[in-house]
Design a protein around this motif. Sequence first.
Motif, PDB file in Angstrom:
ATOM      1  N   ASP A  89       0.877  -1.165   0.000  1.00 32.89           N
ATOM      2  CA  ASP A  89       0.000   0.000   0.000  1.00 32.89           C
ATOM      3  C   ASP A  89       0.919   1.221   0.000  1.00 32.89           C
ATOM      4  N   THR A  90       0.995   1.930  -1.125  1.00 32.82           N
ATOM      5  CA  THR A  90       1.920   3.054  -1.230  1.00 32.82           C
ATOM      6  C   THR A  90       1.339   4.341  -0.657  1.00 32.82           C
ATOM      7  N   GLY A  91       0.095   4.293  -0.230  1.00 31.10           N
ATOM      8  CA  GLY A  91      -0.568   5.487   0.266  1.00 31.10           C
ATOM      9  C   GLY A  91      -1.652   5.970  -0.664  1.00 31.10           C
ATOM     10  N   ASP A  92      -1.470   5.729  -1.968  1.00 33.45           N
ATOM     11  CA  ASP A  92      -2.521   6.074  -2.928  1.00 33.45           C
ATOM     12  C   ASP A  92      -2.717   5.000  -3.993  1.00 33.45           C
ATOM     13  N   THR A  93      -1.962   3.898  -3.913  1.00 32.54           N
ATOM     14  CA  THR A  93      -2.137   2.786  -4.854  1.00 32.54           C
ATOM     15  C   THR A  93      -1.916   1.469  -4.122  1.00 32.54           C
ATOM     16  N   TRP A  94      -2.404   0.395  -4.751  1.00 31.07           N
ATOM     17  CA  TRP A  94      -2.011  -0.961  -4.364  1.00 31.07           C
ATOM     18  C   TRP A  94      -1.085  -1.469  -5.470  1.00 31.07           C
ATOM     19  N   TRP A  95       0.118  -1.886  -5.070  1.00 33.80           N
ATOM     20  CA  TRP A  95       1.150  -2.267  -6.035  1.00 33.80           C
ATOM     21  C   TRP A  95       1.509  -3.731  -5.793  1.00 33.80           C
ATOM     22  N   ILE A  96       1.251  -4.588  -6.787  1.00 33.69           N
ATOM     23  CA  ILE A  96       1.547  -6.020  -6.702  1.00 33.69           C
ATOM     24  C   ILE A  96       2.630  -6.362  -7.719  1.00 33.69           C
ATOM     25  N   ASN A  97       3.662  -7.052  -7.274  1.00 31.85           N
ATOM     26  CA  ASN A  97       4.686  -7.626  -8.151  1.00 31.85           C
ATOM     27  C   ASN A  97       4.598  -9.142  -8.009  1.00 31.85           C
ATOM     28  N   PHE A  98       4.687  -9.879  -9.127  1.00 28.54           N
ATOM     29  CA  PHE A  98       4.734 -11.335  -9.015  1.00 28.54           C
ATOM     30  C   PHE A  98       5.489 -11.935 -10.195  1.00 28.54           C
ATOM     31  N   HIS A  99       5.866 -13.195 -10.043  1.00 27.91           N
ATOM     32  CA  HIS A  99       6.479 -13.923 -11.146  1.00 27.91           C
ATOM     33  C   HIS A  99       5.796 -15.281 -11.285  1.00 27.91           C
ATOM     34  N   LYS A 100       5.738 -15.752 -12.499  1.00 29.49           N
ATOM     35  CA  LYS A 100       5.198 -17.074 -12.790  1.00 29.49           C
ATOM     36  C   LYS A 100       5.751 -17.513 -14.133  1.00 29.49           C
ATOM     37  N   GLY A 101       6.234 -18.743 -14.199  1.00 35.99           N
ATOM     38  CA  GLY A 101       6.872 -19.192 -15.430  1.00 35.99           C
ATOM     39  C   GLY A 101       8.010 -18.253 -15.779  1.00 35.99           C
ATOM     40  N   ASN A 102       8.103 -17.911 -17.057  1.00 43.36           N
ATOM     41  CA  ASN A 102       9.185 -17.007 -17.472  1.00 43.36           C
ATOM     42  C   ASN A 102       8.734 -15.548 -17.545  1.00 43.36           C
ATOM     43  N   PHE A 103       7.700 -15.193 -16.746  1.00 43.79           N
ATOM     44  CA  PHE A 103       7.181 -13.832 -16.747  1.00 43.79           C
ATOM     45  C   PHE A 103       7.334 -13.172 -15.375  1.00 43.79           C
ATOM     46  N   TYR A 104       7.693 -11.891 -15.407  1.00 40.77           N
ATOM     47  CA  TYR A 104       7.637 -11.024 -14.238  1.00 40.77           C
ATOM     48  C   TYR A 104       6.569  -9.968 -14.528  1.00 40.77           C
ATOM     49  N   VAL A 105       5.689  -9.696 -13.538  1.00 41.05           N
ATOM     50  CA  VAL A 105       4.508  -8.853 -13.768  1.00 41.05           C
ATOM     51  C   VAL A 105       4.360  -7.832 -12.647  1.00 41.05           C
ATOM     52  N   GLU A 106       3.942  -6.612 -13.025  1.00 39.24           N
ATOM     53  CA  GLU A 106       3.583  -5.586 -12.053  1.00 39.24           C
ATOM     54  C   GLU A 106       2.163  -5.098 -12.331  1.00 39.24           C
ATOM     55  N   VAL A 107       1.359  -5.060 -11.290  1.00 43.18           N
ATOM     56  CA  VAL A 107      -0.002  -4.522 -11.345  1.00 43.18           C
ATOM     57  C   VAL A 107      -0.068  -3.377 -10.348  1.00 43.18           C
ATOM     58  N   ASN A 108      -0.402  -2.183 -10.832  1.00 43.52           N
ATOM     59  CA  ASN A 108      -0.503  -1.014  -9.952  1.00 43.52           C
ATOM     60  C   ASN A 108      -1.905  -0.449 -10.089  1.00 43.52           C
ATOM     61  N   LEU A 109      -2.679  -0.541  -9.019  1.00 44.11           N
ATOM     62  CA  LEU A 109      -4.074  -0.086  -9.047  1.00 44.11           C
ATOM     63  C   LEU A 109      -4.179   1.273  -8.373  1.00 44.11           C
ATOM     64  N   PHE A 110      -4.711   2.251  -9.126  1.00 45.41           N
ATOM     65  CA  PHE A 110      -4.875   3.631  -8.663  1.00 45.41           C
ATOM     66  C   PHE A 110      -6.358   3.937  -8.495  1.00 45.41           C
ATOM     67  N   PRO A 111      -6.855   4.057  -7.277  1.00 44.97           N
ATOM     68  CA  PRO A 111      -8.219   4.577  -7.132  1.00 44.97           C
ATOM     69  C   PRO A 111      -8.263   6.022  -7.636  1.00 44.97           C
ATOM     70  N   SER A 112      -9.448   6.502  -7.927  1.00 50.15           N
ATOM     71  CA  SER A 112      -9.596   7.836  -8.487  1.00 50.15           C
ATOM     72  C   SER A 112      -9.047   8.895  -7.540  1.00 50.15           C
ATOM     73  N   ALA A 113      -8.569   9.978  -8.134  1.00 51.30           N
ATOM     74  CA  ALA A 113      -7.987  11.065  -7.337  1.00 51.30           C
ATOM     75  C   ALA A 113      -9.101  11.905  -6.748  1.00 51.30           C
ATOM     76  N   GLY A 114      -9.436  11.640  -5.529  1.00 46.87           N
ATOM     77  CA  GLY A 114     -10.519  12.365  -4.892  1.00 46.87           C
ATOM     78  C   GLY A 114     -10.445  12.212  -3.392  1.00 46.87           C
ATOM     79  N   PRO A 115     -11.453  12.666  -2.697  1.00 44.81           N
ATOM     80  CA  PRO A 115     -11.461  12.580  -1.230  1.00 44.81           C
ATOM     81  C   PRO A 115     -11.631  11.137  -0.763  1.00 44.81           C
ATOM     82  N   ALA A 116     -11.463  10.917   0.535  1.00 44.86           N
ATOM     83  CA  ALA A 116     -11.713   9.589   1.104  1.00 44.86           C
ATOM     84  C   ALA A 116     -13.106   9.130   0.673  1.00 44.86           C
ATOM     85  N   PRO A 117     -13.287   7.854   0.339  1.00 43.21           N
ATOM     86  CA  PRO A 117     -12.370   6.745   0.616  1.00 43.21           C
ATOM     87  C   PRO A 117     -11.331   6.453  -0.466  1.00 43.21           C
TER      88      PRO A 117
END
Length: 215
Positions: free
Chosen positions: A163-191
């Motif tokens: 949890d970077t503070g404004d995104t959820w950042w997932i790194n993973f590997h499987k087989g011969n692949f390395y993958v990054e998924v970075n999810l950004f909620p909309s830029a707005g007030p809480a939540p």
Amino acid sequence: MIRPVSLLFSATLVMGAGLLGCSSDSGGGSTPKEVLDVVPRSNDVSGWAVDPNNPTTAGVVAKTATTEVAVEGLIDGAAADFFADPYTPTDFAWQNYANSTIADAPDGARVTLYIIALPSAEQASGLYASLRSASLYNRKAGTPEDWQDPTSPLVGSGSRIQDTGDTWWINFHKGNFYVEVNLFPSAGPAPDFTPGNANTKAAAFTFAQAVAGKI
């Protein structure tokens, strides 16, 4: 009396079975995937469509590059960590997605996806491990939640999430692949920027697991 046609049919079945048995590699696995085989299309992951507002990646399966210089130009940022010796990526894919249905992201959310193909599973797992000490990946220590490594549930063969503070950042590997998924909620007030939000975290996991399922 056995008719010749029956003999021919039986022989065809035996030959077909033999050919089917040879369709896999010597280790019993399937033919290696190309990087674009792993990139989700619109709505492959429920609710997520290719972001039409990104001029670089809209309208294509993904933008790809095969060299460090080309990757750096593509993502407008440093790519040296991906190509650090002894790692030799063979392909890089970048796509962006949008979703307007995630709970606790009232103005929608976006995902940035990076997929890197490497020559072997050993290189993919090695790159995953080595990036943990790269500056981009360790500078976020002390943010709302440092890396959870491994994640629970596990994604692919090895994964971490932060949890970077404004995104959820997932790194993973499987087989011969390395993958990054970075999810950004909309830029707005809480939540939108509520640290540790369970709904946006679950959405990040769902997306990452869908990508892993394509490998």
